[in-house]
Design a protein around this motif. Structure first.
Motif, PDB file in Angstrom:
ATOM      1  N   TYR A 165      42.104  40.957  51.368  1.00 21.50           N
ATOM      2  CA  TYR A 165      40.994  41.871  51.081  1.00 21.50           C
ATOM      3  C   TYR A 165      40.546  42.576  52.360  1.00 21.50           C
ATOM      4  N   ARG A 168      43.111  45.208  53.067  1.00 17.40           N
ATOM      5  CA  ARG A 168      43.003  46.332  52.118  1.00 17.40           C
ATOM      6  C   ARG A 168      41.832  47.243  52.486  1.00 17.40           C
ATOM      7  N   LEU A 179      45.777  44.810  42.339  1.00 15.11           N
ATOM      8  CA  LEU A 179      45.253  44.105  43.517  1.00 15.11           C
ATOM      9  C   LEU A 179      43.822  43.620  43.276  1.00 15.11           C
ATOM     10  N   ILE A 180      43.000  44.427  42.621  1.00 12.37           N
ATOM     11  CA  ILE A 180      41.623  43.998  42.336  1.00 12.37           C
ATOM     12  C   ILE A 180      41.656  42.844  41.333  1.00 12.37           C
ATOM     13  N   SER A 183      42.856  39.651  42.817  1.00 12.94           N
ATOM     14  CA  SER A 183      41.878  39.164  43.796  1.00 12.94           C
ATOM     15  C   SER A 183      40.749  38.415  43.084  1.00 12.94           C
ATOM     16  N   ILE A 184      40.180  39.040  42.076  1.00  8.67           N
ATOM     17  CA  ILE A 184      39.055  38.411  41.363  1.00  8.67           C
ATOM     18  C   ILE A 184      39.532  37.154  40.628  1.00  8.67           C
ATOM     19  N   LYS A 187      40.231  33.878  42.631  1.00  2.92           N
ATOM     20  CA  LYS A 187      39.042  33.117  43.043  1.00  2.92           C
ATOM     21  C   LYS A 187      38.457  32.347  41.864  1.00  2.92           C
ATOM     22  N   PHE A 207      31.499  49.020  41.057  1.00  5.94           N
ATOM     23  CA  PHE A 207      32.775  49.166  41.742  1.00  5.94           C
ATOM     24  C   PHE A 207      33.678  50.162  40.998  1.00  5.94           C
TER      25      PHE A 207
END
Ligand code: URA
Length: 433
Positions: A165, A168, A179-180, A183-184, A187, A207
């Motif tokens: 992140y 990026r 990618l978003i 990423s979310i 986690k 966002f």
């Protein structure tokens, strides 16, 4: 394997294998792959997208790059909720106790706020004595005892995402759906949930700026969740005005208490009830969302949800007298009304500008090192669709500053007034299940 070959493969839009993606993520986490090669790969992904299999492999590789929280000692289906971030979004403060009051275990790890959106942990810390750093065994015990604990992230969850992140952010590769989404979801999966409810916001303060983009992101996350064995539901919700009326830490806790008492703003209450209904169904505590909704509404009205919030605050060392008497929460030294300069109808309230106003007052952090003033913020008095006369109060600024003019200007700028009538906006646009 050589990174240069894999970059070239992706550049030619050939699917990377799971083994190749694992190799890349391990190599990058261990600092064997340099930033310049990873940047090139990220840019190829931005242009060429990722297949479903690649998205899942990327998510799982990022989950496996660090600790995975083991919540198996907690009885029942653990359902987590994630919001992509909004202004005035205090839903976690309400959802946690509300869902827990139905017997659903909520073991939540939350974050702090940065920029124009606030963080659940900061809001909770406006309650005196509230401890959000708790050892893992105590965290699990608390959820088994009272069904609810909310703490700061412990352990080293998805470190690959943290490094990626940051890269990026400085290489123009943040805006990419795969990618978003990975990423979310990495986690959330690393945090141990069995099922996940996502609130994907779109609009000025969010966002994702458009409904179409939000839908694409939500669909990608639901697919990843399912493929990773986590039932996932995504809401698409409007952030073209702040949620509820209050923006600022103690002010939002106060509004959360009102909502838990059945007296909250209608938009906030409705979103909470809808999100909670899906959480309860995923946790198998109701047969369908209609049944769950009716039971949850009852919990807001009969005081059980508020009682659960008090139990939770007490368990984490907080002062429950502030929940019984919210006027004991931190307050600002002065309250300044911001008035309308023209008559008409409120067409839009730019959530980003309101978020910045709250941050300028000290309710949020511009940098990680900033400290927060718990009592300050903005309380909206008019929302989209309402008619206003010249001189009507649009919002109140709660401030400890001698001069709050900058924040006031942001609030004035946020309100767009139309001469013709405006419909009340839709809050929930779609639910992707
Ligand atoms: N939030 C995240 O956690 N990751 C992204 O990539 C974007 C927003």
């Amino acid at each position: 394997m050589r990174m240069v070959d894999l970059i070239s493969k992706k550049r030619h839009n050939i699917e990377l294998t799971t083994a190749e993606i694992e190799w890349i993520i391990n190599g990058y986490t261990n600092k064997e792959i340099p930033d310049y090669q990873m940047s090139a790969l990220l840019m190829a992904i931005v242009f060429n997208d990722m297949t479903k299999a690649e998205r899942l492999a990327l998510t799982q590789a990022m989950v496996n790059s660090g600790d995975v929280v083991d919540l198996s000692a907690i009885e029942g289906v653990k359902v987590d909720k994630h919001s992509t971030g909004g202004v005035g979004d205090k839903t976690s403060l309400i959802l946690g106790p509300l869902v827990a009051s139905m017997g659903v275990p909520v073991a939540k790890m939350s974050g702090r706020g940065l920029g124009h959106t606030g963080g659940t942990l900061d809001k909770l810390e406006s309650i005196s004595g509230m401890k959000i750093e708790i050892e893992m065994d105590q965290f699990i015990q608390q959820v088994n005892d009272i069904k609810l604990a909310i703490i700061g992230q412990t352990g080293n969850l998805a470190p690959a995402d943290k490094y990626l992140y940051a890269l990026r952010d400085v290489t123009g590769t943040v805006e990419s759906i795969p990618l978003i989404a990975s990423s979310i979801m990495s986690k959330k999966i690393a945090a141990g949930a069995d099922a996940i409810v996502l609130d994907v916001k779109f609009g000025a303060g969010a966002f994702m700026k458009t409904l179409d983009d939000a839908k694409e992101l939500a669909t990608a996350m639901v697919e990843i969740g399912r493929d990773a064995g986590r039932e996932t539901v995504a809401f698409l919700t409007d952030m073209n005005q702040p949620l509820g009326f209050a923006i600022g830490n103690a002010l939002e806790v106060k509004e959360a208490i009102e909502t838990l008492s059945g007296n909250g703003p209608k938009d906030l209450e409705e979103l909470v009830l809808q999100l909670a209904s899906h959480m309860v169904v995923l946790a198998k505590k109701a047969a369908n969302t209609e049944q769950a909704y009716a039971q949850l509404k009852e919990k807001l009205q009969n005081g059980e949800a508020l009682q659960k919030f008090k139990e939770f605050v007490a368990a984490q060392g907080g002062d429950t007298s502030q929940i019984e008497n919210p006027e004991l929460l931190p307050t600002a030294s002065s309250v300044i009304p911001v008035t309308a300069t023209e008559a008409g109808y409120v067409e839009k309230i730019d959530a980003l500008s309101i978020g910045i106003a709250a941050m300028k007052l000290g309710a949020g952090r511009a940098t990680k090192e900033d400290t927060i003033d718990m009592g300050v913020g903005v309380v909206l008095n008019k929302k989209v669709g309402e008619a206003i006369n010249q001189g009507d109060v649009l919002a109140y600024v709660h401030t400890n500053q001698a001069d709050s003019q900058e924040a006031i200007e942001y609030i004035k700028k946020a309100y767009e007034i139309s001469s013709s009538s405006v419909c009340s906006p839709t809050l929930i646009y779609d639910i992707i299940a």
